[in-house]
Design an enzyme around this catalytic site. Structure first.
Site, PDB file in Angstrom:
ATOM      1  N   THR A  21      74.743   3.894  18.495  1.00  0.00           N
ATOM      2  CA  THR A  21      75.766   4.610  17.730  1.00  0.00           C
ATOM      3  C   THR A  21      75.981   3.952  16.369  1.00  0.00           C
ATOM      4  O   THR A  21      76.220   4.624  15.369  1.00  0.00           O
ATOM      5  CB  THR A  21      77.108   4.628  18.491  1.00  0.00           C
ATOM      6  OG1 THR A  21      76.883   5.006  19.846  1.00  0.00           O
ATOM      7  CG2 THR A  21      78.102   5.581  17.853  1.00  0.00           C
ATOM      8  N   ARG A  25      72.475  -3.541  18.587  1.00  0.00           N
ATOM      9  CA  ARG A  25      73.366  -4.561  19.163  1.00  0.00           C
ATOM     10  C   ARG A  25      72.746  -5.143  20.414  1.00  0.00           C
ATOM     11  O   ARG A  25      72.304  -4.414  21.291  1.00  0.00           O
ATOM     12  CB  ARG A  25      74.735  -3.944  19.517  1.00  0.00           C
ATOM     13  CG  ARG A  25      75.484  -3.570  18.278  1.00  0.00           C
ATOM     14  CD  ARG A  25      76.891  -3.095  18.562  1.00  0.00           C
ATOM     15  NE  ARG A  25      77.416  -2.512  17.332  1.00  0.00           N
ATOM     16  CZ  ARG A  25      78.589  -1.932  17.225  1.00  0.00           C
ATOM     17  NH1 ARG A  25      79.391  -1.851  18.277  1.00  0.00           N
ATOM     18  NH2 ARG A  25      78.976  -1.431  16.066  1.00  0.00           N
ATOM     19  N   ASP A 283      84.820  -6.181  12.700  1.00  0.00           N
ATOM     20  CA  ASP A 283      84.226  -5.983  11.376  1.00  0.00           C
ATOM     21  C   ASP A 283      85.133  -5.220  10.420  1.00  0.00           C
ATOM     22  O   ASP A 283      84.707  -4.842   9.326  1.00  0.00           O
ATOM     23  CB  ASP A 283      82.862  -5.297  11.485  1.00  0.00           C
ATOM     24  CG  ASP A 283      82.948  -3.912  12.093  1.00  0.00           C
ATOM     25  OD1 ASP A 283      83.837  -3.686  12.935  1.00  0.00           O
ATOM     26  OD2 ASP A 283      82.132  -3.044  11.730  1.00  0.00           O
ATOM     27  N   ASP A 285      86.599  -2.189  10.481  1.00  0.00           N
ATOM     28  CA  ASP A 285      86.576  -0.745  10.233  1.00  0.00           C
ATOM     29  C   ASP A 285      87.514   0.047  11.145  1.00  0.00           C
ATOM     30  O   ASP A 285      87.775   1.214  10.883  1.00  0.00           O
ATOM     31  CB  ASP A 285      85.140  -0.187  10.272  1.00  0.00           C
ATOM     32  CG  ASP A 285      84.413  -0.467  11.562  1.00  0.00           C
ATOM     33  OD1 ASP A 285      84.985  -1.120  12.452  1.00  0.00           O
ATOM     34  OD2 ASP A 285      83.239  -0.037  11.679  1.00  0.00           O
ATOM     35  N   GLU A 367      87.923   9.235  14.166  1.00  0.00           N
ATOM     36  CA  GLU A 367      87.442   9.225  15.538  1.00  0.00           C
ATOM     37  C   GLU A 367      88.563   8.714  16.442  1.00  0.00           C
ATOM     38  O   GLU A 367      89.381   7.894  16.019  1.00  0.00           O
ATOM     39  CB  GLU A 367      86.241   8.299  15.684  1.00  0.00           C
ATOM     40  CG  GLU A 367      85.033   8.727  14.892  1.00  0.00           C
ATOM     41  CD  GLU A 367      83.801   7.906  15.290  1.00  0.00           C
ATOM     42  OE1 GLU A 367      83.037   8.392  16.127  1.00  0.00           O
ATOM     43  OE2 GLU A 367      83.626   6.798  14.778  1.00  0.00           O
ATOM     44  N   GLU A 368      88.516   9.155  17.702  1.00  0.00           N
ATOM     45  CA  GLU A 368      89.529   8.725  18.669  1.00  0.00           C
ATOM     46  C   GLU A 368      89.465   7.229  18.931  1.00  0.00           C
ATOM     47  O   GLU A 368      90.412   6.639  19.418  1.00  0.00           O
ATOM     48  CB  GLU A 368      89.389   9.498  19.982  1.00  0.00           C
ATOM     49  CG  GLU A 368      87.986   9.525  20.594  1.00  0.00           C
ATOM     50  CD  GLU A 368      87.458   8.205  21.070  1.00  0.00           C
ATOM     51  OE1 GLU A 368      88.237   7.464  21.677  1.00  0.00           O
ATOM     52  OE2 GLU A 368      86.267   7.922  20.812  1.00  0.00           O
ATOM     53  N   SER A 369      88.317   6.605  18.629  1.00  0.00           N
ATOM     54  CA  SER A 369      88.093   5.192  18.923  1.00  0.00           C
ATOM     55  C   SER A 369      88.683   4.296  17.834  1.00  0.00           C
ATOM     56  O   SER A 369      88.069   3.322  17.428  1.00  0.00           O
ATOM     57  CB  SER A 369      86.595   4.955  19.055  1.00  0.00           C
ATOM     58  OG  SER A 369      85.916   5.422  17.890  1.00  0.00           O
TER      59      SER A 369
HETATM   60  C1  VG1 Z   1      81.922   3.530  19.818  1.00  0.00           C
HETATM   61  C2  VG1 Z   1      82.950   4.590  19.521  1.00  0.00           C
HETATM   62  C3  VG1 Z   1      82.538   5.394  18.298  1.00  0.00           C
HETATM   63  C4  VG1 Z   1      82.331   4.437  17.109  1.00  0.00           C
HETATM   64  C5  VG1 Z   1      81.337   3.361  17.499  1.00  0.00           C
HETATM   65  C6  VG1 Z   1      81.174   2.317  16.421  1.00  0.00           C
HETATM   66  O1  VG1 Z   1      80.675   4.138  20.116  1.00  0.00           O
HETATM   67  O2  VG1 Z   1      83.129   5.439  20.634  1.00  0.00           O
HETATM   68  O3  VG1 Z   1      83.522   6.350  18.028  1.00  0.00           O
HETATM   69  O4  VG1 Z   1      81.868   5.135  15.996  1.00  0.00           O
HETATM   70  O5  VG1 Z   1      81.767   2.690  18.678  1.00  0.00           O
HETATM   71  O6  VG1 Z   1      82.393   1.720  16.103  1.00  0.00           O
HETATM   72  P1  VG1 Z   1      80.153   4.368  21.620  1.00  0.00           P
HETATM   73  O7  VG1 Z   1      78.771   4.940  21.476  1.00  0.00           O
HETATM   74  O8  VG1 Z   1      80.189   3.037  22.304  1.00  0.00           O
HETATM   75  O9  VG1 Z   1      81.110   5.303  22.266  1.00  0.00           O
HETATM   76  V1  VG1 Z   1      82.450   0.133  15.559  1.00  0.00           V
HETATM   77  O10 VG1 Z   1      83.958  -0.175  15.025  1.00  0.00           O
HETATM   78  O11 VG1 Z   1      82.022  -0.564  17.064  1.00  0.00           O
HETATM   79  O12 VG1 Z   1      81.191  -0.086  14.528  1.00  0.00           O
HETATM   80 CO    CO Z   2      84.026  -1.880  14.029  1.00  0.00          CO
END
Ligand code: VG1
Ligand code: CO
Length: 547
Positions: A21, A25, A283, A285, A367-369
């Site tokens: 995403t 990592r 980080d 964001d 985003e909800e996250s």
């Molecule tokens: C998660 C979140 C997503 C976000 C991503 C990166 O991804 O759900 O909304 O954009 O992390 O955020 P996933 O695939 O684990 O659901 V960050 O702040 O970790 O760069």
């Molecule tokens: Co981040």
């Protein structure tokens, strides 16, 4: 240094370097495997040919292995003919600050070292991400090209040289490459001052009637928050807590949610609580916004911003549209509809907003996250969201709770919760998705515990700007009353699989809008767990994290 010192090292491909995403990592020890980081970096240089003779921005969130990785990348950049590398002092750059610098100096792109909210340390996570010249995360076409290159790579270029002094601002040279060490905060702080009414926020703090805490969670935003909130805006010293970036984030998850930012939650609760609380992630964001005894869901935060953008200096001339990731609640859609704004639903991950922002179809997105942002950079931006809220509080002179409750009365409330099942068996996680996929066709029109299914699909997105298609972005089940269940697998983890279940219920009646979220969501939780056969397939009775 002469060209003679450049060496070409023979290597073999690794099979697991497909970015998820948000970048690649892995555990730190995987990145420490000989040639592992180098292969990925060389694959960036091999595919992103504008970097040769161009400028590269480089920095990270300061986690364990950041400094070593920066030295490796600088040497490889020099060996690959990059003309200039702009590096954040001590190797630090928050993700939004990196995006800001990439754009401001019209560079060819940047490399950001971060695993975001994942824990850091020798046994924890590390990550690397390439951002393109617009400052945004590389789109899928670019990440796939880099990945394809990692599958066939057989050599990389580097050079032998003394380490660069990362801690002293100024210009050094490595062969024909200039390495410029810059203040990581200055350009970003200037951009924030341009967008927000700092004088008004200063008055809010200056009156002595308003208190806040910002929890940097021992991660990258400490220096940014101290400078902007305490030094520029006059927030009381000590308003920023856990402000010293640490390589292991103090042993905690630098994830701004109610579970991991419990220290901040306690400071905004009960007697003596502060008026405003906020936190950011590893980080920088992400953001969490809290009022006194009040939690603003990230989905609501986006909707409130869209409805109030006209109060904010940088957006007073109007916003062009809004976008949210698919699992994010539809609260923003209701604002867009009421205000006549375009509204887009994109797959999870910030990279999908970039084209919409570049084409000026949207101004705000989220985003909800715990991610919100705007067209000021091409990443989500934690401190930006905090400043947006502070500016709004200064203008409206109401509490966070009053602003959000008024918003619900006007637009209706989208109750929201997310259940994560972390570290489950990968085959079992895939089995859940396959099982749901097989049931999609029969679901529309059927009743589940009294809820009638309106639609059921696996979300696919066609980018309206470049026409690219992204499939299999999550299972959506919508009900006729506006409520919704979404299932998807995480693309940022480093161990096993994580199943995310996103739940949303719409409540237009103001008399019912102050009910407890857990109580409102219970019937949907029951449906969601039964429908996906979560317990029998994953062996889990309960989620690991509820946000
Ligand atoms: C998660 C979140 C997503 C976000 C991503 C990166 O991804 O759900 O909304 O954009 O992390 O955020 P996933 O695939 O684990 O659901 V960050 O702040 O970790 O760069
Ligand atoms: Co981040």
């Amino acid at each position: 240094m002469t060209i003679m010192d450049i060496s070409t090292i023979t290597t073999q491909p690794f099979s697991d370097q497909r970015p998820g995403t948000s970048g690649l990592r892995k555990k730190v020890r995987v990145f420490q495997t000989p040639h592992y980081l180098e292969n990925f970096v060389q694959s960036i240089f091999d595919t992103q040919t504008d970097l040769k003779g161009g400028t590269l921005v480089l920095g990270g969130d300061g986690r364990y292995y950041n400094r070593e990785a920066i030295q490796i990348i600088i040497r490889m950049a020099a060996a690959n003919g990059v003309a200039k590398v702009i590096v954040g002092q001590s190797g630090l750059l928050s993700t939004p600050a990196a995006s800001c610098i990439i754009r401001k100096y019209q560079t060819s792109g940047g490399i950001i070292l971060s695993a975001s909210h994942n824990p850091g340390g020798p046994n924890e996570d590390f990550g690397i991400k390439f951002n393109t010249a617009n400052g945004g995360p590389a789109p899928e076409g670019v990440t796939e090209a880099i990945y394809t290159r990692t599958r066939e790579i057989n050599e990389y270029r580097t050079l032998t040289a003394d380490e660069i002094d990362l801690d002293t601002p100024g210009t050094q040279t490595l062969g024909d490459t200039r390495v410029e060490i810059v203040d990581p905060v200055a350009d970003y702080a200037a951009l924030m001052e341009h967008l927000f009414d700092f004088e008004r926020i200063r008055q809010l703090f200056g009156a002595g009637l308003f208190s806040m805490r910002f929890d940097a969670m021992h991660a990258i935003t400490g220096p940014y928050a101290r400078h902007i909130l305490e030094e520029m805006l006059g927030a009381e010293p000590g308003s920023v807590i856990n402000g010293e970036p640490k390589e292991d984030f103090g042993g905690a998850h630098p994830d701004p949610n109610l579970v991991h930012a419990h220290e901040l939650v306690a400071l905004t609760s009960g007697r003596g609580a502060v008026d405003f609380g906020a936190a950011s992630d590893g980080d920088g964001d992400r953001n969490m916004i809290l009022g006194r005894n009040f939690f603003v869901t990230p989905s609501d935060s986006l909707a409130v911003m869209a409805a109030n953008a006209h109060h904010i200096k940088g957006y007073a001339s109007g916003i062009s549209g809004v976008a949210r990731s698919m699992p994010t609640s539809q609260a923003a859609d209701r604002v867009a509809e009421a205000l006549g704004l375009d509204c887009y639903e994109t797959p999870t991950g910030w990279k999908f907003f970039s084209n919409l922002l570049d084409a000026r179809r949207i101004t705000l997105c989220g985003e909800e996250s715990f991610g919100t942002g705007s067209d000021h950079v091409r990443e989500k931006d934690g401190l930006w969201a905090v400043l947006f809220w502070l500016n709004l509080l200064a203008v409206r002179k109401q509490s966070v709770a009053a602003i959000v409750q008024e918003h619900w009365r006007r637009f209706g409330r989208n109750f929201y919760t997310r259940h994560d099942y972390e570290g489950i068996d990968t085959a079992a996680a895939n089995g859940v998705v396959t099982h749901l996929q097989a049931r999609l066709a029969e679901l529309p029109g059927s009743a589940l515990d009294g809820y009638t299914v309106d639609y059921a699909d696996n979300f696919a997105y066609t980018d309206p700007v470049d026409g690219s298609v992204s499939e299999n972005q999550g299972i959506r089940i919508g009900f006729t009353d506006g409520s919704r269940i979404v299932y998807r697998l995480s693309g940022t983890g480093t161990e096993g699989a994580t199943l995310r279940v996103y739940l949303e219920a719409y409540e237009p009646d103001p008399d019912k809008q102050n009910r407890e979220t857990a109580e409102v969501m219970q019937p949907l939780v029951t449906i969601a767990t039964a429908l996906a056969e979560i317990e029998s397939r994953t062996g889990r009775k309960e989620p690991t994290v509820i946000t």
